[in-house]
Design a protein around this motif. Structure first.
Motif, PDB file in Angstrom:
ATOM      1  N   SER A 178      29.272  71.851  53.490  1.00  0.00           N
ATOM      2  CA  SER A 178      27.632  72.215  52.860  1.00  0.00           C
ATOM      3  C   SER A 178      27.888  73.065  51.485  1.00  0.00           C
ATOM      4  N   ALA A 179      28.749  74.050  51.734  1.00  0.00           N
ATOM      5  CA  ALA A 179      28.788  75.038  50.516  1.00  0.00           C
ATOM      6  C   ALA A 179      29.223  74.122  49.160  1.00  0.00           C
ATOM      7  N   VAL A 180      30.114  73.299  49.563  1.00  0.00           N
ATOM      8  CA  VAL A 180      30.775  72.429  48.273  1.00  0.00           C
ATOM      9  C   VAL A 180      29.638  71.496  47.725  1.00  0.00           C
ATOM     10  N   LYS A 181      29.050  71.055  48.349  1.00  0.00           N
ATOM     11  CA  LYS A 181      27.848  70.013  48.248  1.00  0.00           C
ATOM     12  C   LYS A 181      26.781  70.901  47.437  1.00  0.00           C
ATOM     13  N   ASN A 182      26.694  72.067  47.911  1.00  0.00           N
ATOM     14  CA  ASN A 182      25.538  72.946  47.145  1.00  0.00           C
ATOM     15  C   ASN A 182      25.917  73.530  45.753  1.00  0.00           C
ATOM     16  N   MET A 183      27.289  73.359  45.741  1.00  0.00           N
ATOM     17  CA  MET A 183      27.830  73.714  44.098  1.00  0.00           C
ATOM     18  C   MET A 183      27.432  72.815  43.321  1.00  0.00           C
ATOM     19  N   ASN A 184      27.071  71.735  43.394  1.00  0.00           N
ATOM     20  CA  ASN A 184      26.792  70.772  42.431  1.00  0.00           C
ATOM     21  C   ASN A 184      27.789  70.379  41.361  1.00  0.00           C
ATOM     22  N   ILE A 185      29.180  70.067  41.824  1.00  0.00           N
ATOM     23  CA  ILE A 185      30.087  70.003  40.940  1.00  0.00           C
ATOM     24  C   ILE A 185      29.933  68.932  39.951  1.00  0.00           C
ATOM     25  N   PRO A 186      29.350  67.768  40.014  1.00  0.00           N
ATOM     26  CA  PRO A 186      29.221  66.655  39.186  1.00  0.00           C
ATOM     27  C   PRO A 186      28.364  67.329  37.900  1.00  0.00           C
ATOM     28  N   GLN A 187      27.600  68.186  38.295  1.00  0.00           N
ATOM     29  CA  GLN A 187      26.595  68.857  36.916  1.00  0.00           C
ATOM     30  C   GLN A 187      27.573  70.217  36.332  1.00  0.00           C
ATOM     31  N   GLN A 188      28.104  70.740  37.064  1.00  0.00           N
ATOM     32  CA  GLN A 188      29.429  71.836  36.357  1.00  0.00           C
ATOM     33  C   GLN A 188      30.119  71.087  35.446  1.00  0.00           C
TER      34      GLN A 188
END
Length: 191
Positions: A163-173
């Motif tokens: 859940s924390a990884v999903k909340n990081m929004n890696i594609p946007q980063q």
């Protein structure tokens, strides 16, 4: 010494069976059936002690039981056990179940078999009575419940990590990442 603890409903269906001596599965089923037949046909206003059935040891053993609502609690014991002491033990067992499940019923025994066995193991282990003090037993059960909650927190850790990884929004980063200009970076390198 306690040879077996049986709990069955008014129709003879076993809800808990704990044998402290080895019996084959077929023999255990026959013992439950015979014990039910012996206990269920007794009137409610007679003594709660009777000689054990032929399968469980005959006259060398006693069946001590209590009938609560739809359940029979039966302890098969040898002559070294006190009948009144075992009746008291049955009462402690039922009251402990009642406190743990808030008005215990037959479904609690079906759906919470592990907890019922844990409670029983706090009272009796290996056919010997360990504890009869209900507050001590309830303290042990509370300790066990706390441990289970802690373990649930540990087992939930991987889900929280995902859940924390999903909340990081890696594609946007990745899109927002500023990369240096490649041709300029090559010129800046000195060989």
């Amino acid at each position: 010494m306690i040879k077996a603890i049986l709990v069955f409903n008014n129709h003879g269906k076993p809800r808990l069976s704990k044998f402290y001596h080895y019996f084959s599965e077929d023999m255990q089923q026959q013992i439950v059936k015979e014990t039910f037949q012996l206990v269920s046909k007794r009137d409610d206003n007679v003594c709660n002690f009777l000689e054990g059935g032929s399968l469980i040891g005959g006259s060398d053993y006693k069946l001590i039981y209590r009938h609560y609502a739809t359940l029979y609690f039966v302890f098969c014991v040898d002559s070294s056990e006190s009948e009144l002491g075992i009746l008291d033990l049955i009462q402690v067992f039922v009251e402990t179940l009642d406190k743990c499940f808030e008005n215990v019923c037959e479904l609690d025994l079906i759906f919470h078999v592990d907890k019922v066995h844990y409670i029983l193991n706090e009272l009796v282990m290996g056919g010997m009575v360990l504890e009869t003090n209900m507050t001590e037993i309830l303290t042990r059960i509370d300790d066990q419940n706390k441990l289970e909650k802690q373990e649930a927190g540990i087992t939930a850790a991987p889900a929280r990590a995902v859940s924390a990884v999903k909340n990081m929004n890696i594609p946007q980063q990745i899109k927002d990442m500023k990369l240096p200009d490649i041709p300029q970076a090559i010129k800046d390198l000195k060989f």
